[in-house]
Design an enzyme around this catalytic site. Structure first.
Site, PDB file in Angstrom:
ATOM      1  N   HIS A  30       0.828  -1.206   0.000  1.00  0.00           N
ATOM      2  CA  HIS A  30       0.000   0.000   0.000  1.00  0.00           C
ATOM      3  C   HIS A  30       0.866   1.262   0.000  1.00  0.00           C
ATOM      4  CE1 HIS A  30      -2.293  -3.317   1.740  1.00  0.00           C
ATOM      5  NE2 HIS A  30      -3.391  -2.710   1.324  1.00  0.00           N
ATOM      6  N   HIS A 261      -4.247   3.304  -3.401  1.00  0.00           N
ATOM      7  CA  HIS A 261      -4.361   2.781  -2.027  1.00  0.00           C
ATOM      8  C   HIS A 261      -3.537   1.514  -1.831  1.00  0.00           C
ATOM      9  CE1 HIS A 261      -6.263   0.949   1.563  1.00  0.00           C
ATOM     10  NE2 HIS A 261      -6.203  -0.151   0.839  1.00  0.00           N
ATOM     11  N   GLU A 406     -17.822  -3.867  24.712  1.00  0.00           N
ATOM     12  CA  GLU A 406     -17.009  -5.081  24.838  1.00  0.00           C
ATOM     13  C   GLU A 406     -15.765  -5.033  23.947  1.00  0.00           C
ATOM     14  OE1 GLU A 406     -20.305  -5.077  24.134  1.00  0.00           O
ATOM     15  OE2 GLU A 406     -21.178  -5.778  26.007  1.00  0.00           O
ATOM     16  N   HIS A 468     -28.647 -15.333  25.401  1.00  0.00           N
ATOM     17  CA  HIS A 468     -27.594 -15.189  26.398  1.00  0.00           C
ATOM     18  C   HIS A 468     -26.857 -16.496  26.699  1.00  0.00           C
ATOM     19  CE1 HIS A 468     -29.337 -11.302  26.862  1.00  0.00           C
ATOM     20  NE2 HIS A 468     -28.651 -10.993  27.943  1.00  0.00           N
TER      21      HIS A 468
END
Ligand SMILES: Cc1ncc(C[n+]2csc(CCOP(=O)(O)OP(=O)(O)O)c2C)c(N)n1
Ligand SMILES: [Mg+2]
Length: 655
Positions: A30, A261, A406, A468
């Protein structure tokens, strides 16, 4: 520091030349990002960054994180030019080749000076938040004389677009991490094209709304870059500097477009760029005057480090800081004594509760432990008396309220561990490991000692139901290399697993813990979990069956064994808190524990996928559907995880 402003342009062009030539030689890579950010990086490294190339591990160095990891050649060029021992020019010639420390994306374990592995967009930034937290924490504990540095980030449009960015920005703003400065490569280009294809938000306004300071500069105007960085340093909030840049700057026909890129420029465009930049040196050659300017960038840092070494030697806390930075644990004797008291009593408690009791013992003895939870403190049982809240009011605190973030929490913990001086642990529900899974993977890849306290580890959590209740989670975590997944069966195993996790300096750990109470099965202090699996109960009658179980199902296996013994069938019970540690045992141990000539039965309240490895054509008892909402005992019966339902299946197999 380089004082000659006219030197900056050729210095930046040295980065551009190395980036385009290395990518061309590798025929992949890149070039756009390093060429676009060369001017900004040159100002930062020559005017502001505190570093000593002769001491890449200096504890009080500034941390430089290339969050846009695809631009790895920017970092390799900076390290080489500024005089780090590695990468050598040969390493750069071998960019992206096997055994070169100049890997496709920067890898912290390959090259000193690479603070963290980057490439998964957004995570470098989020790890830098953790590094900035670590700096403030250690500063509060050890003082300005020993800990006083900054964290710098180079981030692209992609790093700011990723969802984790929202978590990282919110956390850093709330925590007031004023020593964090992010240089945004605002080139308005991503792989698919112009950023307007996919985003329209007012990014600076978003940051300001999150408690950040923002600056804007022309990323190709050295004076303006310097002004913006100085303003960011002067502000006591975390700072985002929008550096308006042109991707691939210097490649006259390709700059500004998305094709620059991630592909080599090609020979013709490289020749055109050399002409455009006035760069006459051959590939991988840096003119001596430019190199000497670059080599001078580390001079100030060398002096600062020498002064710091003097303060360290004179400071009574110096040895303790160095112990923590080296990742060495304090003497374990006291902890051993405290756990010894447990063995005499019987604690029929949830393993999350046992974990809390273990932490109450460990956190006062291991001051580098910094805990936290993603808003489930009372459920994960992660907070102890020794760990008071961490934040602007008290950075010496050792408990982080991460909020419902999280992924941000896991990445921040990686950053803290990689900064050094801290052993982070943090909690959430096991099922939400998938929210932070890539950061867990990055802990493992980066050899970071991060401890994940993942509670509510099965249908045993009961009424909250299938959203859950983890089914595939534990097994899927076992698939990640260099990750220890512990599923302890009782209070004693939980304490053992905590000790094993702490004592693994280059391996992260997951502790999968129950919500529900478990009978205590062990009363010895033999550290049996260290083998990963061990014989908890040996058969009395002639052995026909070996029952393998983990965590909450070990006591069920004990019941099954009793029922079989009552019928004159000998059965061993093997508790298996960690597949990884078991795999590390020698073949004789493994063959003794799981012999060939018996029926093997696994019992685990999760997917059976994978247990065939140990049971062969035996029985794998588990759950291969989603769970359900009901009280835990009802669910264990419903899903067939009771001795009464397992024993007949074993008898049928035995024939
Ligand atoms: C999480 C993640 N998703 C996707 C990618 C693949 N990828 C690498 S670079 C890139 C575009 C990044 O754009 P930007 O940050 O603006 O970099 P620039 O093109 O300006 O160099 C993408 C999608 C990745 N590395 N990480
Ligand atoms: Mg971009």
């Amino acid at each position: 520091m380089t004082s000659d402003p006219t030197a900056l342009a050729p210095m930046a062009n040295a980065i551009r030349a190395l980036a385009m030539d290395a990518v061309q030689a590798a025929e992949s890579g890149h070039p756009g990002m390093p060429m676009g950010m060369a001017d900004v990086a040159t100002v930062l490294w020559s005017r502001f960054l505190k570093f000593d190339p002769t001491a890449p591990k200096w504890a009080d160095r500034d941390r430089f994180v290339l969050s846009a990891g695809h631009g790895s050649m920017l970092l390799y060029a900076l390290l080489h030019l500024s005089g780090y021992q590695q990468p050598t020019m040969d390493d750069i010639r071998n960019f992206r080749q096997l055994n070169s420390p100049c890997a496709g994306h920067p890898e912290n374990f390959l090259l000193p000076g690479v603070e963290c592995t980057t490439g998964p967009l957004g995570q470098g930034f989020a790890m830098a938040v953790g590094m900035a937290m670590a700096e403030r924490h250690l500063n509060a504990q050890f003082g300005d004389d020993l800990v006083d540095h900054r964290t710098w980030v180079v981030a692209g449009d992609g790093c700011l677009m990723e969802g984790i960015n929202h978590e990282a920005v919110g956390l850093a703003g709330t925590l007031g991490l004023g020593r964090l400065v992010v240089l945004w490569d605002n080139n308005k280009i991503t792989i698919d094209g112009d950023t307007s294809l996919s985003t329209s938000e007012d990014i600076l306004a978003r940051y300001r709304a999150s408690g950040w300071h923002t600056e804007d500069c022309d990323g190709h105007d050295f004076a303006d870059i310097e002004r913006a960085i100085a303003a960011a340093m002067a502000d006591d909030r975390p700072s985002l500097i929008s550096c308006r840049t042109v991707i691939g700057k210097g490649a006259p026909n390709k700059q500004g477009g998305h094709n620059v890129h991630g592909a080599p420029l090609g020979k013709d465009e490289i020749a055109a760029a050399r002409e455009y930049l006035g760069w006459t040196a051959a590939p991988f050659e840096i003119p001596a005057d430019i190199l000497s300017h670059w080599r001078a960038t580390g001079d100030a840092g060398r002096d600062l480090r020498a002064e710091w070494e003097g303060r360290l030697a004179a400071n009574p806390q110096g040895t303790e800081l160095m112990r923590r930075m080296a990742g060495e644990l304090p003497s374990g004797e006291e902890a051993g004594l405290a756990f010894g008291e447990w063995l005499g009593k019987t604690q029929n408690i949830a393993s999350r509760k046992a974990s809390e009791l273990a932490l109450e013992v460990l956190t006062p003895l291991v001051p580098e432990m910094v805990g936290g939870s993603a808003d489930l403190t009372g459920s994960n049982n992660t907070k102890t008396k020794a760990t008071t809240p961490f934040g602007p009011a008290d950075y010496a605190g050792r408990y982080v309220y991460y909020g419902i973030r999280e992924f941000g929490m896991a990445a921040a913990m990686n950053g803290m561990a990689l900064h050094g001086g801290i052993i982070p642990y943090g909690g959430t529900f096991l099922v939400f490991a998938d929210y932070c899974r890539n950061a867990i993977r990055m802990s493992a890849l980066q050899h970071a000692r991060v401890i994940y306290v993942l509670t509510h580890d099965s249908i045993g959590l009961g009424e909250d139901g299938p959203t859950h209740q983890p089914i595939e989670t534990v097994m899927s975590l076992r698939m990640i290399p260099n990750l220890q997944v512990f599923r302890p069966a009782d209070a004693v195993e939980t304490a053992e697993c905590w000790n094993l996790a702490l004592a693994s300096p280059t391996t992260p750990s997951v502790l999968a813990l129950t919500r529900q109470n478990l009978p205590q099965l062990r009363h010895d202090g033999a550290m049996l979990s260290a083998q990963g699996a061990y014989r908890l109960v040996a058969a009395s009658a002639a052995r026909k069956v070996v029952l393998l179980a983990t965590g909450s199902e070990v006591s069920i296996a004990v019941d099954v064994a009793k029922a079989l013994e009552d019928k004159g069938i000998g059965a061993d019970v093997v508790s298996m808190p960690s597949w990884e540690l078991f795999e590390a045992q020698d073949e004789a141990y493994k063959a003794d524990l799981i012999p060939a000539d018996v029926l093997k039965v696994s019992i685990e309240a999760g997917t059976t996928f994978g247990w065939q490895k140990y049971v062969g054509d035996g029985l794998a008892i588990g759950i291969d559907s989603f769970g359900a909402s009901a009280p835990a005992p009802v669910l264990y019966d419903h899903f067939g995880l009771t001795a009464a339902k397992i024993v007949p299946q074993v008898l049928e197999r035995l024939g």
